[in-house]
Design a protein around this motif. Structure first.
Motif: not given
Length: 403
Positions: A94-117
């Motif tokens: 959750k912390q990693n997802l919150e720290n991703v800049p809103s402009t970095n869509t690819i990194y955001f999706l990666q962290e989102f998938q990690a949290l979902k898994a």
């Protein structure tokens, strides 16, 4: 001179007799000392063995608790560690997802998938605690053992002191019982002059599955069957239970409280088959038993399938007096230390039996019942029928002794 010589001779004889009795008394003293020493040694040995048994039981229970604690604690601690690790992992994702800049869509999706898994990971298995019930029943088991031990110690101490019902000594209640007076000298309408107070314990190995026992003194008929263990002496067709005490000579007196319902109280031959059919197996419906029945309206005496209705008011307490030498069984209604004879079952040599089918049956077959060893017997005929054995009331025993 002659008188003096006779006097001296008498004194000499007295001295010789005293010498003999003194020698006998000394032997008796030595015997008592020897017997007491041996008894003391045996008692000390038995107490030591009993202490070992208790110590072993204590170690077993303590070990059982430790094993249960170890097993349950290991499972609970493993579950706790898994939950803490899962919580830390989810918090980090959750912390990693919150720290991703809103402009970095690819990194955001990666962290989102990690949290979902991480959230979809298999949950830990539910705690089983298979030993929980046994583990938490230790106090109940030890408490029951303590109560049994306390009761046994008290009963044995009373027995050592010669105490019977309500603190009366058996010696007090047994006076004059070895040579009972002939019944011809006593009217059956009067209480017995010298009853023997008889202590009855109900035998759980004979109780029908629809009879619930309360200790060794109480019995109640219930609707739901009780899963008693298999027993060759258990009644299976009649809601009956026996006392475990045998009667084969002398006199016996006991009392029963009718608390509720239809109840039959009597005696039965030790060799009676408890698997008899309902019609033949009930008390008094065969030649191996007899009883006094309360059917909600009247008292009825039963023997060999014949009955005799008794016109008497209801008594909560029934006294039963069995005389082997007289081949007689008498039922009394007891109230306020007064005893009312309800029915005496005994062979009659008068013409009464010719006109009374019940007495005629008694005259022909009742005496043969006393060729058997007998047991107290109880039949709880109606649902919720409830009875309690004794104890005898002190004042009632005193009245019986005086008469």
């Amino acid at each position: 001179q002659a008188q003096r010589a006779k006097f001296l001779s008498d004194v000499e004889n007295e001295l010789e007799e005293l010498a003999v009795t003194i020698a006998q008394a000394k032997k008796m003293v030595e015997l008592i000392k020897g017997a007491a020493t041996k008894e003391r040694e045996r008692v000390e040995k038995l107490f030591a063995e009993a202490s070992e048994v208790l110590a072993t039981f204590q170690k077993e229970v303590a070990s059982f608790i430790e094993d249960g604690e170890r097993s349950m604690l290991g499972e609970a601690e493993a579950d706790l560690r898994w939950k803490e690790e899962r919580r830390a992992k989810l918090a980090q994702c959750k912390q990693n997802l919150e720290n991703v800049p809103s402009t970095n869509t690819i990194y955001f999706l990666q962290e989102f998938q990690a949290l979902k898994a991480a959230m979809e990971e298999n949950v830990s298995p539910a705690l089983s605690f298979q030993n929980e019930l046994n583990f938490t029943k230790c106090t109940q088991a030890v408490g029951a053992m303590k109560d049994l031990l306390s009761t046994a110690c008290k009963n044995q101490w009373d027995h050592l002191q010669g105490k019977g019902i309500d603190g009366l000594s058996f010696q007090e209640m047994e006076e004059g019982l070895c040579s009972p007076s002939p019944s011809a000298q006593r009217s059956p309408r009067h209480p017995p002059s010298s009853p023997l107070a008889f202590i009855i314990d109900l035998d759980s190995d004979t109780a029908d599955k629809f009879i619930q026992l309360f200790g060794t003194k109480g019995a109640k008929r219930v609707l739901c069957p009780i899963p008693y263990p298999e027993s060759p002496t258990r009644f299976i067709n009649c809601e009956q239970v026996l006392g475990m005490n045998l009667m084969n000579r002398g006199n016996y007196y006991w009392e029963v409280e009718i608390i509720d319902g239809w109840v039959s109280i009597g005696v039965i031959a030790e060799d009676f088959d408890p698997r008899e059919s309902y019609n033949r197996g009930r008390l008094g419906r065969n030649e191996k038993s007899c009883c006094l029945q309360w059917n909600g309206q009247n008292y009825v005496a039963w023997f060999g399938g014949f009955e005799s209705v008794i016109q008497q008011p209801f008594f909560h307490t029934i006294g039963v007096f069995l005389e082997y030498s007289e081949k007689a069984l008498t039922f009394y209604g007891v109230k306020d230390s007064k005893m009312t004879c309800l029915q005496q079952l005994k062979v009659s040599h008068f013409a009464k039996g010719q006109f009374d089918p019940f007495q005629n049956k008694i005259n022909h077959q009742f005496a043969s019942l006393f060729l058997c060893k007998l047991k107290p017997a109880f039949f709880l005929e109606s649902v919720d029928a409830h009875l309690q054995i004794g104890p005898l009331k002190k004042d009632c025993v005193s009245v019986l002794k005086r008469r």
